[in-house]
Design an enzyme around this catalytic site. Sequence first.
Site, mmCIF file in Angstrom:
data_model
loop_
_atom_site.group_PDB
_atom_site.id
_atom_site.type_symbol
_atom_site.label_atom_id
_atom_site.label_comp_id
_atom_site.label_asym_id
_atom_site.label_seq_id
_atom_site.Cartn_x
_atom_site.Cartn_y
_atom_site.Cartn_z
ATOM 1 N N GLU A 177 22.681 -75.319 -50.928
ATOM 2 C CA GLU A 177 21.605 -74.962 -51.838
ATOM 3 C C GLU A 177 20.674 -76.159 -52.058
ATOM 4 O OE1 GLU A 177 18.914 -73.770 -54.105
ATOM 5 O OE2 GLU A 177 20.392 -72.266 -53.488
ATOM 6 N N GLU A 224 20.720 -80.534 -53.854
ATOM 7 C CA GLU A 224 20.297 -81.800 -53.257
ATOM 8 C C GLU A 224 19.271 -82.497 -54.156
ATOM 9 O OE1 GLU A 224 20.434 -84.652 -50.003
ATOM 10 O OE2 GLU A 224 21.755 -83.101 -50.795
ATOM 11 N N GLN A 242 -0.272 -68.282 -42.010
ATOM 12 C CA GLN A 242 -1.269 -67.480 -42.723
ATOM 13 C C GLN A 242 -2.587 -67.424 -41.953
ATOM 14 O OE1 GLN A 242 -2.161 -68.788 -46.687
ATOM 15 N NE2 GLN A 242 -3.658 -67.175 -47.043
ATOM 16 N N HIS A 283 -2.972 -67.525 -38.843
ATOM 17 C CA HIS A 283 -2.816 -66.650 -37.682
ATOM 18 C C HIS A 283 -2.972 -65.176 -38.068
ATOM 19 C CE1 HIS A 283 -1.255 -70.077 -35.398
ATOM 20 N NE2 HIS A 283 -1.191 -69.319 -34.325
ATOM 21 N N GLY A 284 -2.974 -64.889 -39.370
ATOM 22 C CA GLY A 284 -3.042 -63.505 -39.809
ATOM 23 C C GLY A 284 -1.788 -62.745 -39.415
ATOM 24 N N GLY A 285 -1.940 -61.475 -39.095
ATOM 25 C CA GLY A 285 -0.786 -60.663 -38.709
ATOM 26 C C GLY A 285 -0.108 -61.155 -37.445
ATOM 27 N N ARG A 296 -10.213 -68.290 -32.898
ATOM 28 C CA ARG A 296 -10.259 -66.995 -33.561
ATOM 29 C C ARG A 296 -11.627 -66.788 -34.219
ATOM 30 N NH1 ARG A 296 -8.855 -61.712 -34.126
ATOM 31 N NH2 ARG A 296 -8.686 -61.084 -36.313
#
Length: 244
Positions: free
Chosen positions: A224, A228, A195, A197-199, A121
């Site tokens: 839940e 744990e 994140q 990768h962006g959109g 990218r």
Amino acid sequence: PEELAGPVIAGERIATLALRDPVEGRARLVPAGAVADVVLARAGGDIVAASSPPPGSGPRNTGDLPLADRTVAADLPDTFVLGPAAAWDRALDEWRALMAVAYTGLARRAIALGVDYVKERVQFGVLIGTFQAIQHGLADAATDLEGAHLLAHRAVWALDTDQLSGGRDDPARLAAMALLFAAETARFATDRALQYHGGYGFAEEYDIQLHHRRASAWLLQLGEPALEYARLADAELGPVRGAA
């Protein structure tokens, strides 16, 4: 019984655990319940195995997991009593340890997807993989992964070698720790990779969105997560005492 164990061991049939005890003969949101041929559950004072055709589908959920409600009752046909429920906790510990291993695999794949993407990218005229903030995020995820990998395999080792409870290598203690830490590691790794990768990270065409959703959903099969953590804390430190 051999009629159940043989096909399961041979891989001809799928078996799963109902993590929640059945209520009025119905086990809710059984992991792999939509595809499993055999469901093991704790019913009263016994462990039972219910054999029935899987429904093939279940309720939609965040992780696209094959969850489904299943009928499990000791008095129904094709249901076998395997033994007393005393061994059930051990079965859940094995599930925790194996899920910890699965989480490490999920995190490893998410990091690989993130690394591959930032190496191709281009932004501001350069590869985004050259940005220090991105490098630090991926390095943090990879460092956590190594710790999760070690802890998960230590938990499996303790269960496999049947270490005595109560010590440093207590299988129940290690299984819970491994599951929780591996889940945190996978959530962090998938969050970073998505994140970066962006959109595109949210688009179904990119696999990272599925890894991100599963990182959050897998642990919820047990219930839940805070419970744990509390269960492990009570085992480590003793129950919290009320104020005097």
